[in-house]
Design an enzyme around this catalytic site. Structure first.
Site, PDB file in Angstrom:
ATOM      1  N   GLU A   6      23.879  38.901  35.230  1.00 13.39           N
ATOM      2  CA  GLU A   6      24.227  37.940  36.281  1.00 13.39           C
ATOM      3  C   GLU A   6      23.423  38.186  37.555  1.00 13.39           C
ATOM      4  O   GLU A   6      23.314  37.318  38.402  1.00 13.39           O
ATOM      5  CB  GLU A   6      25.709  38.072  36.643  1.00 13.39           C
ATOM      6  CG  GLU A   6      26.642  37.713  35.527  1.00 13.39           C
ATOM      7  CD  GLU A   6      28.060  38.026  35.941  1.00 13.39           C
ATOM      8  OE1 GLU A   6      28.825  37.088  36.132  1.00 13.39           O
ATOM      9  OE2 GLU A   6      28.393  39.209  36.102  1.00 13.39           O
ATOM     10  N   ASP A  64      36.157  34.921  26.357  1.00 11.24           N
ATOM     11  CA  ASP A  64      36.983  35.163  25.163  1.00 11.24           C
ATOM     12  C   ASP A  64      38.418  34.783  25.513  1.00 11.24           C
ATOM     13  O   ASP A  64      38.748  34.531  26.669  1.00 11.24           O
ATOM     14  CB  ASP A  64      36.892  36.633  24.739  1.00 11.24           C
ATOM     15  CG  ASP A  64      37.302  37.586  25.855  1.00 11.24           C
ATOM     16  OD1 ASP A  64      36.415  38.003  26.619  1.00 11.24           O
ATOM     17  OD2 ASP A  64      38.498  37.851  26.014  1.00 11.24           O
TER      18      ASP A  64
HETATM   19  N1  ADE Z   1      36.474  40.638  30.499  1.00  8.07           N
HETATM   20  C1  ADE Z   1      36.114  39.669  29.634  1.00  8.07           C
HETATM   21  N2  ADE Z   1      37.045  39.519  28.662  1.00  8.07           N
HETATM   22  C2  ADE Z   1      38.014  40.433  28.929  1.00  8.07           C
HETATM   23  C3  ADE Z   1      39.204  40.808  28.277  1.00  8.07           C
HETATM   24  N3  ADE Z   1      39.589  40.186  27.159  1.00  8.07           N
HETATM   25  N4  ADE Z   1      39.954  41.808  28.805  1.00  8.07           N
HETATM   26  C4  ADE Z   1      39.536  42.437  29.933  1.00  8.07           C
HETATM   27  N5  ADE Z   1      38.415  42.144  30.579  1.00  8.07           N
HETATM   28  C5  ADE Z   1      37.647  41.153  30.087  1.00  8.07           C
END
Ligand code: ADE
Length: 254
Positions: free
Chosen positions: A13, A221
């Site tokens: 980034e 996610d």
């Molecule tokens: N950053 C991106 N995805 C995450 C997750 N599932 N848990 C903690 N930090 C994150």
């Protein structure tokens, strides 16, 4: 001219921001690399947060104490927790809490002892400007992203959300854990949109120093054990692009 810090969770980034920096100066301090210079007429300092709350708190303290940052903007990725927060969406934080803080025999669960409330608010004016820059960027960029190459629908239309983000020193990667997290917070009146590992620590340090803070996270996610996208490809294709373009649009708008 007060210094604006741009804090990035991931090196991908930060890369093109460093290239765009004018009068760039590289400084090593506290085992970290800081880049000082100007962007769109603003004095800025760029840094990687480090992973987890302690690393992010140290970086933030250095930004304030050593580089005179009076406004801090944070970009990164997060897991979606809110029912309609999907991969590819973007969340702008209005406030933060630490989901792994529990001194409940002494104080309310999630309250950091010594602080007046569980949720630490982001700066409203800075957040408004970041939200506008994020909406502008997502609307413009999302049609240019090759979503099917990421295993997503071609007609994917990313949403921009604003609200509560939870941070903790754990990558949440099972459906069971994210369900418990969401349900326990929601039952206490904290409707949470996303989870990540640093933002609440940055918010706490900024509150201590009276420094304005705003944060934006691209959802990488669903914080569950479902099939995960290729994380690195997602970061390079979506999150890094959004972070770079949001920061430019944000700085231009100030
Ligand atoms: N950053 C991106 N995805 C995450 C997750 N599932 N848990 C903690 N930090 C994150």
């Amino acid at each position: 001219m007060s210094t604006i810090a741009i804090l990035s969770a991931l090196p991908q980034e930060q890369g093109s921001l460093v290239s765009a920096l004018q009068h760039a100066e590289k400084i090593t301090h506290a085992g970290r690399t800081f880049w000082r210079g100007t962007l769109h007429g603003h004095a800025v300092v760029l840094a990687l947060s480090g992973i987890g709350k302690v690393a992010a708190a140290t970086t933030t303290t250095a930004l304030i104490e050593c580089f005179g940052a009076r406004r801090i903007v944070f970009t990164g990725v997060a897991g979606g927790l809110g029912a309609n927060v999907q991969v590819g969406d973007v969340v702008v934080a209005q406030d933060y809490l630490q989901h792994d803080m529990d001194a409940s025999p002494i104080v309310e669960r999630w309250l950091v002892p010594g602080y007046p409330q569980i949720r630490m608010a982001c700066d409203p004016a800075l957040t408004e400007a970041l939200l506008a820059a994020t909406r502008f960027t997502v609307e413009r960029d999302s049609s240019q992203i090759d979503w099917p190459s990421l295993g997503m629908e071609a007609r994917h239309v990313p949403q921009v959300h604003a609200g509560l983000i939870a941070s903790g020193d754990r990558f949440v990667s099972t459906a069971g854990e994210s369900a418990v997290l969401r349900a326990s917070l929601e039952s206490a009146g904290h409707a949470v949109l996303a989870v990540e590992m640093e933002g609440a620590a940055v918010a706490q340090v900024c509150a201590d120093y009276g420094v304005a803070f705003a944060a934006v996270r691209t959802v990488s996610d669903r914080a569950d054990d479902g099939a995960h996208l290729d994380f690195l490809q997602f970061v390079e294709t979506v999150a890094a692009r959004y972070a770079d373009h949001v920061v430019h649009a944000f700085l231009k708008s100030l």
